[in-house]
Write an enzyme that holds these catalytic residues in place. Structure first.
Site, PDB file in Angstrom:
ATOM      1  CD  GLU A  58       9.589   0.520   5.625  1.00  0.00           C
ATOM      2  OE1 GLU A  58       8.829  -0.355   5.180  1.00  0.00           O
ATOM      3  OE2 GLU A  58       9.324   1.172   6.659  1.00  0.00           O
ATOM      4  CD1 TRP A  80       9.718  -3.025   2.816  1.00  0.00           C
ATOM      5  CD2 TRP A  80       8.112  -3.387   1.300  1.00  0.00           C
ATOM      6  NE1 TRP A  80       8.780  -2.023   2.959  1.00  0.00           N
ATOM      7  CE2 TRP A  80       7.790  -2.220   2.041  1.00  0.00           C
ATOM      8  CE3 TRP A  80       7.245  -3.813   0.288  1.00  0.00           C
ATOM      9  CZ2 TRP A  80       6.639  -1.482   1.796  1.00  0.00           C
ATOM     10  CZ3 TRP A  80       6.096  -3.077   0.044  1.00  0.00           C
ATOM     11  CH2 TRP A  80       5.797  -1.925   0.796  1.00  0.00           C
ATOM     12  CE1 TYR A 103       3.060   3.543   2.220  1.00  0.00           C
ATOM     13  CE2 TYR A 103       4.228   1.484   1.862  1.00  0.00           C
ATOM     14  CZ  TYR A 103       3.176   2.186   2.417  1.00  0.00           C
ATOM     15  OH  TYR A 103       2.228   1.526   3.151  1.00  0.00           O
ATOM     16  CB  CYS A 155      -0.612   0.557   5.356  1.00  0.00           C
ATOM     17  SG  CYS A 155      -0.815  -1.168   4.896  1.00  0.00           S
ATOM     18  NE  ARG A 175      -4.493   0.956   2.283  1.00  0.00           N
ATOM     19  CZ  ARG A 175      -4.539  -0.372   2.431  1.00  0.00           C
ATOM     20  NH1 ARG A 175      -5.562  -0.926   3.043  1.00  0.00           N
ATOM     21  NH2 ARG A 175      -3.582  -1.143   1.956  1.00  0.00           N
ATOM     22  CG  ASP A 178      -0.063  -5.556  12.078  1.00  0.00           C
ATOM     23  OD1 ASP A 178      -0.331  -5.747  13.277  1.00  0.00           O
ATOM     24  OD2 ASP A 178       0.631  -6.349  11.411  1.00  0.00           O
TER      25      ASP A 178
END
Length: 273
Positions: A58, A80, A103, A155, A175, A178
């Site tokens: 990733e 994803w 991103y 995120c 922000r 998880d």
């Protein structure tokens, strides 16, 4: 990684229960910080197995600037896929598997008001080399004008580098955090990015500082979290990077290895999309 477990326990014991857009409630606290010194070992969670191959795939995908999930799948990573297949996004995608201006696109092709694209990551690396004391070593992923063009709003919103005594540190603000599924992945991913940028800039990786905004556990992860909190952390592994790589775009999967990684068994949990 004890501090990660401490925050996990804090959320479970002290958090507020809140509804979410996914339909699965979370228990959350707001505003936490963790710090990981690279001299202590590479911060890969040991109380369950970290999917390191998916993680580095990733990150390399982000660095490439791609928005095509098929490019990530070619690296053997499918994390994803659910976002790419979400019905909401199917109506907006430019082509099958397109995730929009997420991103990597923002890191490498930020769109200025004039229409000029900005390679933020390349600029920051050059600035670290040319002006290490600058306070502008910042890369943004949160682009308010393009949130509607993203399969998922970022995120991890932005990160900043800091140079002192020939050592490089990295701070990242997230922000939405998880804690069970995402945060261990994020800790290791940005620590890996720190090492990679340090190498190409001729510096030593020093510290990763993780700033957490909405810090939460999904209700359907409670039992998994309780299981993880029963486990004792093991010694941290070491990271190996191919020393021949001198460009951030030069890294490949085989140039990144996690050595001496000891861990407890995996703990599976569903991902909210």
């Amino acid at each position: 990684m004890q501090q990660y477990l401490d925050v996990l326990r804090d959320v479970l014991e002290n958090g507020n229960d809140r509804p979410t857009r996914t339909g699965i409630s979370t228990r959350a606290v707001f505003g936490r910080q963790m710090r990981f010194g690279m001299n202590d070992g590479f911060p890969a969670v040991t109380t369950k197995k970290l999917a390191f191959e998916s993680l580095k795939a990733e990150l390399l995908w982000f660095i490439s600037g791609s928005s095509d999930v098929k490019d990530l799948q070619k690296l053997g990573c499918h994390i994803w896929d659910a976002n790419a297949e979400a019905q909401y996004w199917k109506h907006k995608a430019r082509f099958p598997g397109d995730l929009g201006r997420i991103y990597g696109v923002q890191w490498r092709q930020w769109m200025s008001p004039s229409g000029r694209t900005v390679d933020q990551l390349a600029q920051v690396i050059e600035n670290i080399k040319d002006n290490p004391g600058s306070r502008r070593h910042v890369v943004m992923a949160w682009n308010p004008g393009e949130i509607g063009q993203m399969a998922l709003p970022p995120c991890h919103v932005f990160f900043q580098f800091f140079v002192a005594d020939e050592k490089l540190s990295l701070s990242m603000y997230q922000r939405s955090c998880d804690m069970f599924l995402g945060v261990p992945f994020n800790i290791a991913s940005y620590s890996l990015l720190l090492h990679m940028v340090a190498q190409v800039c001729g510096l030593k990786a020093n510290e990763f500082i993780h700033m957490l905004g909405d810090t939460h556990i999904y209700h359907n992860h409670f039992e998994q979290v309780k299981e993880q909190l029963k486990r004792k952390p093991l010694p941290l592994p070491r990271l190996w990077l191919n020393p021949e790589v001198k460009s951030i775009d030069g890294f490949r999967m085989d140039d990144i290895k996690l050595l001496d990684y000891q861990h407890h068994p995996p703990i599976k949990a569903p991902m909210a999309v």
